[in-house]
Design a protein around this motif. Structure first.
Motif, PDB file in Angstrom:
ATOM      1  N   ASP A  89      -1.892   1.078  -1.691  1.00  0.00           N
ATOM      2  CA  ASP A  89      -1.139   1.182  -2.941  1.00  0.00           C
ATOM      3  C   ASP A  89       0.089   2.080  -2.770  1.00  0.00           C
ATOM      4  O   ASP A  89       1.130   1.842  -3.387  1.00  0.00           O
ATOM      5  N   GLU A  90      -0.034   3.099  -1.931  1.00  0.00           N
ATOM      6  CA  GLU A  90       1.072   4.032  -1.717  1.00  0.00           C
ATOM      7  C   GLU A  90       2.253   3.349  -1.029  1.00  0.00           C
ATOM      8  O   GLU A  90       3.410   3.681  -1.299  1.00  0.00           O
ATOM      9  N   VAL A  91       1.977   2.421  -0.118  1.00  0.00           N
ATOM     10  CA  VAL A  91       3.074   1.784   0.623  1.00  0.00           C
ATOM     11  C   VAL A  91       3.681   0.609  -0.133  1.00  0.00           C
ATOM     12  O   VAL A  91       4.692   0.049   0.291  1.00  0.00           O
ATOM     13  N   GLY A  92       3.060   0.214  -1.243  1.00  0.00           N
ATOM     14  CA  GLY A  92       3.645  -0.795  -2.116  1.00  0.00           C
ATOM     15  C   GLY A  92       3.594  -2.213  -1.592  1.00  0.00           C
ATOM     16  O   GLY A  92       4.436  -3.054  -1.943  1.00  0.00           O
TER      17      GLY A  92
ATOM     18  N   THR B 299      -7.227   2.872   1.548  1.00  0.00           N
ATOM     19  CA  THR B 299      -6.928   4.043   0.715  1.00  0.00           C
ATOM     20  C   THR B 299      -5.434   4.281   0.550  1.00  0.00           C
ATOM     21  O   THR B 299      -5.028   4.967  -0.394  1.00  0.00           O
ATOM     22  N   ILE B 300      -4.607   3.717   1.448  1.00  0.00           N
ATOM     23  CA  ILE B 300      -3.168   4.003   1.377  1.00  0.00           C
ATOM     24  C   ILE B 300      -2.324   2.792   1.009  1.00  0.00           C
ATOM     25  O   ILE B 300      -1.108   2.903   0.851  1.00  0.00           O
TER      26      ILE B 300
ATOM     27  N   ILE C 150       2.110   6.098   9.387  1.00  0.00           N
ATOM     28  CA  ILE C 150       1.350   6.581   8.237  1.00  0.00           C
ATOM     29  C   ILE C 150       0.149   7.394   8.726  1.00  0.00           C
ATOM     30  O   ILE C 150      -0.574   6.947   9.615  1.00  0.00           O
TER      31      ILE C 150
ATOM     32  N   SER D 252      -5.403  -7.082  -2.575  1.00  0.00           N
ATOM     33  CA  SER D 252      -4.887  -6.446  -1.366  1.00  0.00           C
ATOM     34  C   SER D 252      -5.712  -6.928  -0.181  1.00  0.00           C
ATOM     35  O   SER D 252      -6.912  -7.198  -0.315  1.00  0.00           O
TER      36      SER D 252
END
Length: 313
Positions: free
Chosen positions: A269-272, A266-267, A297, A227
């Motif tokens: 992974d959440e947004v793909g 931190t986010i 976000i 990432s």
């Protein structure tokens, strides 16, 4: 070890004993249950390698190493990396670690604050772009796959990322675990943001190329991915001789850019998505690069949601 002192860690172990570690520029220390750690914590709730601290002239960063029970700063569980201050208390299992940054010791030692104000007056704002590239799942892979395979691939990837950052005139600030923090600084905010964004784009392409090259034998079960997040904003640059506690470049990061980068971590992974940049960077580079908005976000440290972007494929 040579290098200027960046911070001091005071560790209060579960058995009541104390340990004091002086961290110098370029140093990384690990904390965990295994005897090989720099901070060995005898607590069944602590993972073998639980957390890492990394020091450079721009400060001290803490990272959780995919621990089972988590790493906490001031009672809050961290997910990715966290920039530390002298007010922070870190909980790792039943151990407590307090931090004293050397730069803050210098300011606190100045009588009456007159010289501190003078020091601040000698600093000037400078545009900064902060990039964080992280190998996804590196700590889990180290625990489940052949050590040499993971180490060789990690070295190859990090070497390539270093060369890309150098190609686009950035500088490596920190290496902590499977993450690299890079900086771009200058007076032309659009130029430095674009160079950082080009670096982000090339790191993503490079990661995909080595993942499909056949060098990584575990693609079926553990795909090699990274990432990359990017944020931009203002920092302060010290004038020559303004503070002995600054890095060799005379630069110290002030708050927002680095904190936003770590919050994006931190986010992500959440947004793909594998590459994400903040609203400030997006506005600076959108004329040169094709971007796709991921919407607003909530980010830690921001009072209102922030629009974030990824690169259009």
């Amino acid at each position: 070890m040579s290098g200027e002192v960046i911070a001091t860690l005071l560790v209060k172990h579960p058995d009541g004993t104390e340990q004091r570690l002086v961290m110098r520029d370029g140093q990384e220390v690990t904390a965990g249950r295994e005897i090989s750690n720099d901070i060995v914590i005898n607590d069944p709730g602590v993972s073998r390698v639980h957390s890492s601290f990394a020091a450079t002239g721009s400060g001290l960063v803490l990272a959780d190493r995919s621990s089972t029970n988590g790493t906490f700063v001031n009672g809050e569980k961290i997910i990715a990396m966290r920039d530390l201050t002298s007010q922070d208390i870190i909980d790792i299992g039943r151990a407590k670690i307090s931090v004293q940054l050397s730069s803050e010791e210098v300011l606190e030692s100045v009588s009456g604050g007159t010289s501190a104000r003078a020091m601040t007056a000698q600093m000037k704002p400078v545009s900064v772009s902060v990039l964080v590239a992280r190998i996804k799942g590196i700590d889990t892979m180290k625990q489940t796959l052949p050590t040499n395979d993971v180490a060789e691939m990690q070295l190859k990837w990090m070497g390539g990322v270093r060369e890309i950052v150098k190609e686009f005139d950035g500088q490596i600030d920190k290496v902590i675990g499977g993450s690299i923090v890079a900086l771009w600084m200058g007076g032309d905010e659009k130029n430095i943001a674009l160079r950082a964004a080009r670096s982000m784009q090339k790191i993503s392409e490079y990661t995909s190329s080595i993942a499909s090259s056949g060098d990584w034998a575990h693609s079926a079960t553990n795909p090699w991915q990274a990432s990359v997040v990017l944020s931009s904003g203002l920092g302060l640059q010290a004038a020559q001789g303004a503070s002995a506690a600054q890095s060799d470049s005379g630069f110290t990061l002030m708050g927002d850019p680095v904190n936003v980068a770590f919050s994006l971590e931190t986010i992500i992974d959440e947004v793909g998505e594998l590459v994400v940049m903040d609203d400030t960077t997006g506005q600076l580079v959108r004329e040169a690069l094709e971007l796709r908005s991921l919407g607003d976000i909530p980010l830690q440290g921001r009072s209102e949601p922030v629009e974030i972007y990824t690169l259009s494929s």
